[in-house]
Write an enzyme that holds these catalytic residues in place. Structure first.
Site, PDB file in Angstrom:
ATOM      1  N   HIS A   7       5.830   1.898  -1.116  1.00 11.68           N
ATOM      2  CA  HIS A   7       6.766   1.930   0.014  1.00 11.68           C
ATOM      3  C   HIS A   7       7.198   3.381   0.227  1.00 11.68           C
ATOM      4  CE1 HIS A   7      10.202   1.000   2.583  1.00 11.68           C
ATOM      5  NE2 HIS A   7       9.666  -0.194   2.717  1.00 11.68           N
ATOM      6  N   ASP A  67       5.888  -7.416   1.659  1.00 10.29           N
ATOM      7  CA  ASP A  67       4.702  -8.122   2.175  1.00 10.29           C
ATOM      8  C   ASP A  67       3.859  -8.761   1.092  1.00 10.29           C
ATOM      9  OD1 ASP A  67       4.931  -5.444   4.204  1.00 10.29           O
ATOM     10  OD2 ASP A  67       4.819  -7.443   5.078  1.00 10.29           O
ATOM     11  N   HIS A 126       1.969  -1.135   7.749  1.00  9.98           N
ATOM     12  CA  HIS A 126       3.354  -1.565   8.046  1.00  9.98           C
ATOM     13  C   HIS A 126       3.398  -3.095   8.039  1.00  9.98           C
ATOM     14  CE1 HIS A 126       7.343  -1.590   9.603  1.00  9.98           C
ATOM     15  NE2 HIS A 126       7.150  -1.182  10.846  1.00  9.98           N
TER      16      HIS A 126
HETATM   17  C1  SDX Z   1       6.453  -2.320   5.257  1.00  9.29           C
HETATM   18  O1  SDX Z   1       9.324   1.577   6.268  1.00  9.29           O
HETATM   19  C2  SDX Z   1       9.664   0.383   6.005  1.00  9.29           C
HETATM   20  O2  SDX Z   1      10.809   0.130   5.733  1.00  9.29           O
HETATM   21  C3  SDX Z   1       8.508  -0.628   6.095  1.00  9.29           C
HETATM   22  C4  SDX Z   1       8.891  -2.055   5.707  1.00  9.29           C
HETATM   23  C5  SDX Z   1       9.908  -2.628   6.679  1.00  9.29           C
HETATM   24  O3  SDX Z   1      10.620  -3.535   6.281  1.00  9.29           O
HETATM   25  O4  SDX Z   1       9.882  -2.210   7.875  1.00  9.29           O
HETATM   26  O5  SDX Z   1       9.416  -2.067   4.395  1.00  9.29           O
HETATM   27  C6  SDX Z   1       7.676  -2.980   5.751  1.00  9.29           C
HETATM   28  O6  SDX Z   1       5.752  -1.755   6.042  1.00  9.29           O
HETATM   29  C7  SDX Z   1       6.153  -2.340   3.765  1.00  9.29           C
HETATM   30  C8  SDX Z   1       4.850  -1.553   3.426  1.00  9.29           C
HETATM   31  C9  SDX Z   1       3.664  -2.465   3.736  1.00  9.29           C
HETATM   32  N1  SDX Z   1       2.389  -1.720   3.561  1.00  9.29           N
HETATM   33  C10 SDX Z   1       1.556  -1.948   2.543  1.00  9.29           C
HETATM   34  O7  SDX Z   1       1.789  -2.734   1.624  1.00  9.29           O
HETATM   35  C11 SDX Z   1       0.227  -1.183   2.642  1.00  9.29           C
HETATM   36  C12 SDX Z   1      -0.106  -0.589   1.250  1.00  9.29           C
HETATM   37  N2  SDX Z   1       0.890   0.432   0.947  1.00  9.29           N
HETATM   38  C13 SDX Z   1       0.544   1.760   1.322  1.00  9.29           C
HETATM   39  O8  SDX Z   1      -0.304   1.951   2.399  1.00  9.29           O
HETATM   40  C14 SDX Z   1       1.661   2.736   1.103  1.00  9.29           C
HETATM   41  O9  SDX Z   1       2.267   2.474  -0.080  1.00  9.29           O
HETATM   42  C15 SDX Z   1       2.727   2.877   2.177  1.00  9.29           C
HETATM   43  C16 SDX Z   1       2.131   3.052   3.541  1.00  9.29           C
HETATM   44  C17 SDX Z   1       3.610   1.669   2.193  1.00  9.29           C
HETATM   45  C18 SDX Z   1       3.528   4.083   1.820  1.00  9.29           C
HETATM   46  O10 SDX Z   1       2.596   5.127   1.922  1.00  9.29           O
HETATM   47  P1  SDX Z   1       2.968   6.581   1.478  1.00  9.29           P
HETATM   48  O11 SDX Z   1       4.379   6.899   1.830  1.00  9.29           O
HETATM   49  O12 SDX Z   1       1.894   7.536   1.931  1.00  9.29           O
HETATM   50  O13 SDX Z   1       2.905   6.415  -0.065  1.00  9.29           O
HETATM   51  P2  SDX Z   1       3.315   7.548  -0.982  1.00  9.29           P
HETATM   52  O14 SDX Z   1       3.232   8.888  -0.301  1.00  9.29           O
HETATM   53  O15 SDX Z   1       4.631   7.201  -1.562  1.00  9.29           O
HETATM   54  O16 SDX Z   1       2.141   7.517  -2.048  1.00  9.29           O
HETATM   55  C19 SDX Z   1       2.297   8.260  -3.190  1.00  9.29           C
HETATM   56  C20 SDX Z   1       1.003   8.069  -3.972  1.00  9.29           C
HETATM   57  C21 SDX Z   1      -0.242   8.577  -3.246  1.00  9.29           C
HETATM   58  O17 SDX Z   1      -1.144   8.987  -4.260  1.00  9.29           O
HETATM   59  P3  SDX Z   1      -1.174  10.571  -4.708  1.00  9.29           P
HETATM   60  O18 SDX Z   1      -1.540  11.359  -3.461  1.00  9.29           O
HETATM   61  O19 SDX Z   1       0.218  10.879  -5.227  1.00  9.29           O
HETATM   62  O20 SDX Z   1      -2.243  10.642  -5.784  1.00  9.29           O
HETATM   63  O21 SDX Z   1       0.765   6.675  -4.205  1.00  9.29           O
HETATM   64  C22 SDX Z   1      -0.501   6.329  -3.655  1.00  9.29           C
HETATM   65  C23 SDX Z   1      -0.833   7.354  -2.608  1.00  9.29           C
HETATM   66  O22 SDX Z   1      -2.244   7.451  -2.448  1.00  9.29           O
HETATM   67  N3  SDX Z   1      -0.340   4.984  -3.075  1.00  9.29           N
HETATM   68  C24 SDX Z   1      -1.139   3.947  -3.335  1.00  9.29           C
HETATM   69  C25 SDX Z   1      -0.581   2.873  -2.631  1.00  9.29           C
HETATM   70  N4  SDX Z   1       0.504   3.277  -1.955  1.00  9.29           N
HETATM   71  C26 SDX Z   1       0.656   4.590  -2.237  1.00  9.29           C
HETATM   72  N5  SDX Z   1      -2.247   3.815  -4.101  1.00  9.29           N
HETATM   73  C27 SDX Z   1      -2.822   2.590  -4.153  1.00  9.29           C
HETATM   74  N6  SDX Z   1      -2.356   1.506  -3.500  1.00  9.29           N
HETATM   75  C28 SDX Z   1      -1.230   1.609  -2.728  1.00  9.29           C
HETATM   76  N7  SDX Z   1      -0.790   0.536  -2.079  1.00  9.29           N
END
Ligand code: SDX
Length: 394
Positions: A270, A328, A229
């Protein structure tokens, strides 16, 4: 009603609620605060004006804005007793660990007389949190570096005052560059609110029991700290430095795609945006301006960020999953160019998001029918079974 958590068993995810504060369309990459597009607010507004908009629902008239700014300005000091909380922290405690404790301790200064069902009391809570969070945030950094806390100044803007408390010393004042002040104010606008993200949902759920709002915001700070997050901005810089060179990017992209490797690219993806995060687009252009004027425009980290973004934008894995840079991805690079320490990046996010947290808390508790949130679960544990005496256990 606003703030009522309803659970639709068919909606597997989490509880949802009604709110009129922020609108997001993740597929179209749309973000609006009280109906105003983030792009217009980023270009034309200020953080204090956006804070008023998020809290009260309308853009203020000049007199309302001046009155609001005066209230915030004149409540930026904290009780001297509160500063003694820092003595209990080891000098190298993470600033977010100190924020959780010290912001939570505000509950001890505003508690017995607090009536959250009285709109004047709710305003007092909102104003004091928005006003005092930057002072506490800067004091966390001063504790880390062993310098005396800098008191706020009433002649400075919200963003300039924060930089003065962060970088100034009793021996030498800190003159913030106008571009840095504008860049910081813009970053605060972009981070101010984002609907029911994890930390805002935490504040709402904690507040739904009628708990002290200062303690509820401390709970929000706790949730924001996570690297998935708000902790992602600090994690992005760590990732870029770990990658070290544009030539190593492919290796890290491969790791992020490897299902057996928990590694993820920080700053990408996201839960809601399955299109480009509109905030990332705005921040990306500010990055260019800040680095051109305030730092080395050939900043290797920025060049690497652009290259990483370009490679991911053409990679099947990221395209299929609609993984784009989020808010971010670039913010940490700007914070570093402004001379803000890496371990303060998530604190910067908390300063801005306090406005969203108090706006959502106010919206919820202003509804006379609000009820305690009670998300349900899908039970997949053991079926009913009888107690097994010790002698009969395996
Ligand atoms: C913020 O909610 C908000 O509004 C948050 C925020 C706010 O203003 O409050 O916008 C701020 O928190 C932004 C996010 C910051 N976090 C990061 O940058 C950390 C890296 N990102 C991830 O951890 C991830 O993308 C999340 C946590 C942001 C979202 O996670 P999800 O919902 O579990 O992602 P998803 O289910 O949409 O993923 C789908 C696929 C998965 O692979 P498969 O199972 O389909 O094979 O995409 C992959 C995930 O493994 N994936 C990634 C990835 N993010 C998702 N693979 C590699 N790198 C990534 N960053």
């Amino acid at each position: 009603q606003a703030g009522v958590f309803t659970y639709d068993p068919g909606f597997v995810s989490t509880a949802s609620c009604h709110s009129s504060i922020t609108y997001i369309d993740g597929n179209e990459g749309i973000l609006r605060y009280r109906g105003y597009p983030i792009e217009q607010l980023a270009e034309k507004s200020t953080f204090i004006e956006v804070a008023y908009l998020l809290l009260y629902g309308e853009l203020p008239a000049a007199e309302e804005l001046n009155g609001f700014r005066d209230i915030i300005t004149h409540h930026t000091m904290v009780n001297e007793a509160l500063l003694r909380f820092f003595e209990g922290y080891h000098y190298d405690a993470h600033p977010m660990a100190m924020m959780v404790g010290v912001v939570g301790s505000l509950a001890g200064f505003y508690h017995d007389s607090l009536d959250i069902y009285d709109s004047h009391h709710r305003d007092i809570c909102a104003h004091r949190l928005i006003a005092k969070i930057p002072t506490i945030a800067a004091a966390c950094h001063k504790h880390n570096i062993g310098e005396p806390v800098m008191y706020p100044r009433n002649d400075l803007s919200y963003s300039a005052n924060f930089m003065h408390m962060l970088k100034g010393t009793p021996c030498e004042d800190y003159e913030v560059d106008p571009l840095a002040e504008r860049a910081l104010d813009l970053l605060f606008i972009l981070h101010a609110d984002h609907e029911q993200n994890a930390s805002t949902s935490t504040v709402r759920l904690a507040g739904s029991s009628g708990a002290n709002p200062f303690a509820c915001v401390a709970a929000g700070i706790t949730s924001l700290w996570g690297p998935a997050h708000g902790g992602a901005n600090e994690a992005v810089l760590k990732m870029l430095e770990e990658i070290g060179h544009v030539g190593n990017i492919d290796k890290y992209i491969a790791r992020a795609k490897d299902k057996d490797d928990p590694y993820r690219l920080m700053g990408f993806g996201h839960r809601v945006y399955k299109n480009y995060d509109p905030r990332a687009r705005i921040i990306r252009s500010v990055c260019h301006q800040v680095l051109d004027k305030l730092a080395d425009s050939n900043n290797p980290l920025f060049e690497m960020a652009l290259k990483l973004e370009e490679i991911a934008a053409n990679d099947e894995y990221f395209l299929e999953r609609k993984l784009y840079p989020n808010v971010d991805f670039y913010s940490g690079i700007i914070y570093r160019a402004l001379g803000i320490p890496d371990n303060m990046f998530t604190v910067m996010f908390a300063i801005a998001r306090t406005v969203g947290w108090v706006a959502h808390w106010t919206e919820m508790v202003s509804d006379p029918h609000f009820r305690i949130g009670r998300p349900r679960q899908i039970y997949d544990g053991a079926p009913q079974r009888d107690y097994v005496p010790m002698a009969d256990r395996g």
